[in-house]
Design a protein around this motif. Structure first.
Motif, PDB file in Angstrom:
ATOM      1  N   UNK A 127       0.837  -1.182   0.000  1.00  0.00           N
ATOM      2  CA  UNK A 127       0.000   0.000   0.000  1.00  0.00           C
ATOM      3  C   UNK A 127       0.883   1.246   0.000  1.00  0.00           C
ATOM      4  N   UNK A 128       0.709   2.157  -0.973  1.00  0.00           N
ATOM      5  CA  UNK A 128       1.499   3.399  -0.958  1.00  0.00           C
ATOM      6  C   UNK A 128       1.330   4.182   0.339  1.00  0.00           C
ATOM      7  N   UNK A 129       0.126   4.128   0.908  1.00  0.00           N
ATOM      8  CA  UNK A 129      -0.110   4.835   2.169  1.00  0.00           C
ATOM      9  C   UNK A 129       0.735   4.248   3.288  1.00  0.00           C
ATOM     10  N   UNK A 130       0.804   2.902   3.358  1.00  0.00           N
ATOM     11  CA  UNK A 130       1.627   2.272   4.381  1.00  0.00           C
ATOM     12  C   UNK A 130       3.105   2.555   4.138  1.00  0.00           C
ATOM     13  N   UNK A 131       3.535   2.561   2.881  1.00  0.00           N
ATOM     14  CA  UNK A 131       4.934   2.848   2.587  1.00  0.00           C
ATOM     15  C   UNK A 131       5.311   4.241   3.080  1.00  0.00           C
ATOM     16  N   UNK A 132       4.464   5.228   2.811  1.00  0.00           N
ATOM     17  CA  UNK A 132       4.731   6.593   3.293  1.00  0.00           C
ATOM     18  C   UNK A 132       4.791   6.612   4.815  1.00  0.00           C
ATOM     19  N   UNK A 133       3.883   5.886   5.462  1.00  0.00           N
ATOM     20  CA  UNK A 133       3.867   5.842   6.924  1.00  0.00           C
ATOM     21  C   UNK A 133       5.158   5.229   7.460  1.00  0.00           C
ATOM     22  N   UNK A 134       5.644   4.208   6.804  1.00  0.00           N
ATOM     23  CA  UNK A 134       6.886   3.566   7.264  1.00  0.00           C
ATOM     24  C   UNK A 134       8.089   4.478   7.056  1.00  0.00           C
ATOM     25  N   UNK A 135       8.109   5.202   5.951  1.00  0.00           N
ATOM     26  CA  UNK A 135       9.189   6.162   5.725  1.00  0.00           C
ATOM     27  C   UNK A 135       9.183   7.230   6.805  1.00  0.00           C
ATOM     28  N   UNK A 136       8.010   7.762   7.116  1.00  0.00           N
ATOM     29  CA  UNK A 136       7.913   8.775   8.170  1.00  0.00           C
ATOM     30  C   UNK A 136       8.346   8.199   9.516  1.00  0.00           C
ATOM     31  N   UNK A 137       7.983   6.957   9.782  1.00  0.00           N
ATOM     32  CA  UNK A 137       8.372   6.321  11.040  1.00  0.00           C
ATOM     33  C   UNK A 137       9.895   6.172  11.127  1.00  0.00           C
ATOM     34  N   UNK A 138      10.531   5.806  10.023  1.00  0.00           N
ATOM     35  CA  UNK A 138      11.984   5.696  10.022  1.00  0.00           C
ATOM     36  C   UNK A 138      12.641   7.035  10.324  1.00  0.00           C
ATOM     37  N   UNK A 139      12.109   8.099   9.742  1.00  0.00           N
ATOM     38  CA  UNK A 139      12.703   9.414   9.926  1.00  0.00           C
ATOM     39  C   UNK A 139      12.467   9.971  11.324  1.00  0.00           C
ATOM     40  N   UNK A 140      11.476   9.430  12.039  1.00  0.00           N
ATOM     41  CA  UNK A 140      11.214   9.905  13.398  1.00  0.00           C
ATOM     42  C   UNK A 140      11.990   9.127  14.452  1.00  0.00           C
ATOM     43  N   UNK A 141      12.696   8.093  14.041  1.00  0.00           N
ATOM     44  CA  UNK A 141      13.392   7.270  15.026  1.00  0.00           C
ATOM     45  C   UNK A 141      14.502   8.066  15.704  1.00  0.00           C
ATOM     46  N   UNK A 142      14.419   8.168  17.002  1.00  0.00           N
ATOM     47  CA  UNK A 142      15.456   8.836  17.793  1.00  0.00           C
ATOM     48  C   UNK A 142      15.307   8.406  19.230  1.00  0.00           C
ATOM     49  N   UNK A 143      16.338   8.587  20.002  1.00  0.00           N
ATOM     50  CA  UNK A 143      16.301   8.234  21.416  1.00  0.00           C
ATOM     51  C   UNK A 143      15.532   9.298  22.179  1.00  0.00           C
ATOM     52  N   UNK A 144      14.471   8.897  22.879  1.00  0.00           N
ATOM     53  CA  UNK A 144      13.648   9.850  23.595  1.00  0.00           C
ATOM     54  C   UNK A 144      14.177  10.013  25.012  1.00  0.00           C
ATOM     55  N   UNK A 145      14.508  11.269  25.387  1.00  0.00           N
ATOM     56  CA  UNK A 145      15.049  11.478  26.726  1.00  0.00           C
ATOM     57  C   UNK A 145      14.532  12.744  27.383  1.00  0.00           C
ATOM     58  N   UNK A 146      13.354  13.217  26.955  1.00  0.00           N
ATOM     59  CA  UNK A 146      12.666  14.289  27.657  1.00  0.00           C
ATOM     60  C   UNK A 146      13.375  15.621  27.663  1.00  0.00           C
ATOM     61  N   UNK A 147      14.302  15.853  26.719  1.00  0.00           N
ATOM     62  CA  UNK A 147      14.949  17.140  26.623  1.00  0.00           C
ATOM     63  C   UNK A 147      16.057  17.370  27.644  1.00  0.00           C
ATOM     64  N   UNK A 148      16.385  16.393  28.487  1.00  0.00           N
ATOM     65  CA  UNK A 148      17.440  16.540  29.470  1.00  0.00           C
ATOM     66  C   UNK A 148      18.805  16.365  28.803  1.00  0.00           C
ATOM     67  N   UNK A 149      19.827  16.981  29.432  1.00  0.00           N
ATOM     68  CA  UNK A 149      21.193  16.754  28.966  1.00  0.00           C
ATOM     69  C   UNK A 149      21.700  15.504  29.669  1.00  0.00           C
ATOM     70  N   UNK A 150      21.788  14.437  28.938  1.00  0.00           N
ATOM     71  CA  UNK A 150      22.135  13.161  29.539  1.00  0.00           C
ATOM     72  C   UNK A 150      23.533  12.728  29.146  1.00  0.00           C
ATOM     73  N   UNK A 151      24.324  12.358  30.124  1.00  0.00           N
ATOM     74  CA  UNK A 151      25.628  11.760  29.909  1.00  0.00           C
ATOM     75  C   UNK A 151      25.698  10.500  30.758  1.00  0.00           C
ATOM     76  N   UNK A 152      25.901   9.361  30.106  1.00  0.00           N
ATOM     77  CA  UNK A 152      26.038   8.096  30.812  1.00  0.00           C
ATOM     78  C   UNK A 152      27.504   7.665  30.763  1.00  0.00           C
ATOM     79  N   UNK A 153      27.996   7.124  31.881  1.00  0.00           N
ATOM     80  CA  UNK A 153      29.391   6.713  31.918  1.00  0.00           C
ATOM     81  C   UNK A 153      29.549   5.431  32.729  1.00  0.00           C
ATOM     82  N   UNK A 154      30.348   4.525  32.175  1.00  0.00           N
ATOM     83  CA  UNK A 154      30.745   3.322  32.898  1.00  0.00           C
ATOM     84  C   UNK A 154      32.263   3.240  32.868  1.00  0.00           C
ATOM     85  N   UNK A 155      32.791   2.184  33.402  1.00  0.00           N
ATOM     86  CA  UNK A 155      34.243   2.045  33.485  1.00  0.00           C
ATOM     87  C   UNK A 155      34.907   2.095  32.114  1.00  0.00           C
TER      88      UNK A 155
END
Length: 236
Positions: free
Chosen positions: A106-134
């Motif tokens: 479905x062209x409509x589903x294809x467009x929806x999947x493209x938009x979903x790919x472009x929206x992929x990002x790590x959601x972190x509520x706008x905070x400045x996050x730094x993670x550190x381990x050894x």
């Protein structure tokens, strides 16, 4: 947003292009894999819609070569094919595709999947996050991931967007066991379309870049029957 369409059937390519251009996307069409590889080097698209069965250079090989080529952008790849067998989906995802659609579509589903790919990002509520381990440090805002070396030195990790987001998710809670559904919800939320095993593909690719021996991982461990966990000592 620029989209590269790689499809040898003109009617299907035109259908895809019309559907996407109606939504405001800029599209470029290539008929075969070799032409697409050249276009990728010049255009640096945000998304590639890639047919599996192509003349000259097939979609699997093209996908693998694109993932190996450094560039200003690491495009999302939506693999499009008439072959719907499960093994084909697994192979397609293992070469670096982010999503998979089977013809007819479905062209409509294809467009929806493209938009979903472009929206992929790590959601972190706008905070400045730094993670550190050894052994690692991840600055979510600056999108910088480093690995600690001997003698107090460090090196930057060359990660794709999805690999960075996956590492940031793991390092945010060392020792936590994540199943595929939880990782998909954390990274993509309701935007996700496709096979859950795409998570395994990105975990394998991440291991190749952060593990001393990817075949025997030290940090990203498999929890059999459940999912994955990240093992390292957290630093406050």
């Amino acid at each position: 947003m620029d989209i590269l369409i790689v499809e040898d059937e003109p009617e299907i390519a035109k259908l895809i292009q019309l559907a996407l251009e109606r939504e405001g996307f800029s599209c470029h069409w290539c008929r075969d894999g070799l032409e697409a590889l050249q276009a990728f080097g010049k255009q640096q698209p945000d998304v590639i819609i890639l047919d599996l069965m192509l003349p000259g250079l097939d979609g699997l090989e093209l996908c693998a070569r694109i993932r190996q080529k450094p560039g200003a952008k690491d495009p999302y790849i939506l693999m499009l094919t008439a072959r719907g067998e499960e093994i084909d989906r697994v192979i397609g995802l293992s070469t670096g595709a982010d999503d998979y659609m089977v013809k007819p579509f479905s062209p409509t589903e294809l467009v929806a999947r493209v938009r979903a790919l472009l929206r992929r990002s790590l959601r972190h509520g706008g905070q400045h996050l730094v993670y550190q381990t050894q052994h690692f440090a991840v600055d979510v805002d600056q999108r910088i991931a480093t690995r600690q070396l001997d003698a107090g030195k460090s090196e930057a990790l060359d990660l794709t967007t999805l690999e960075f987001n996956l590492l940031a998710t793991f390092i945010s809670q060392p020792g936590r066991v994540w199943n595929r559904t939880q990782l998909i919800d954390k990274l993509w939320g309701d935007d996700f379309f496709g096979d859950e095993r795409v998570v395994d593909t990105h975990v394998a690719r991440l291991r190749k870049k952060i593990e001393p021996d990817p075949a025997n991982p030290t940090f990203v461990k498999t929890v059999i029957g459940v999912g994955y966990k990240f093992e390292d000592v957290a630093v406050a």
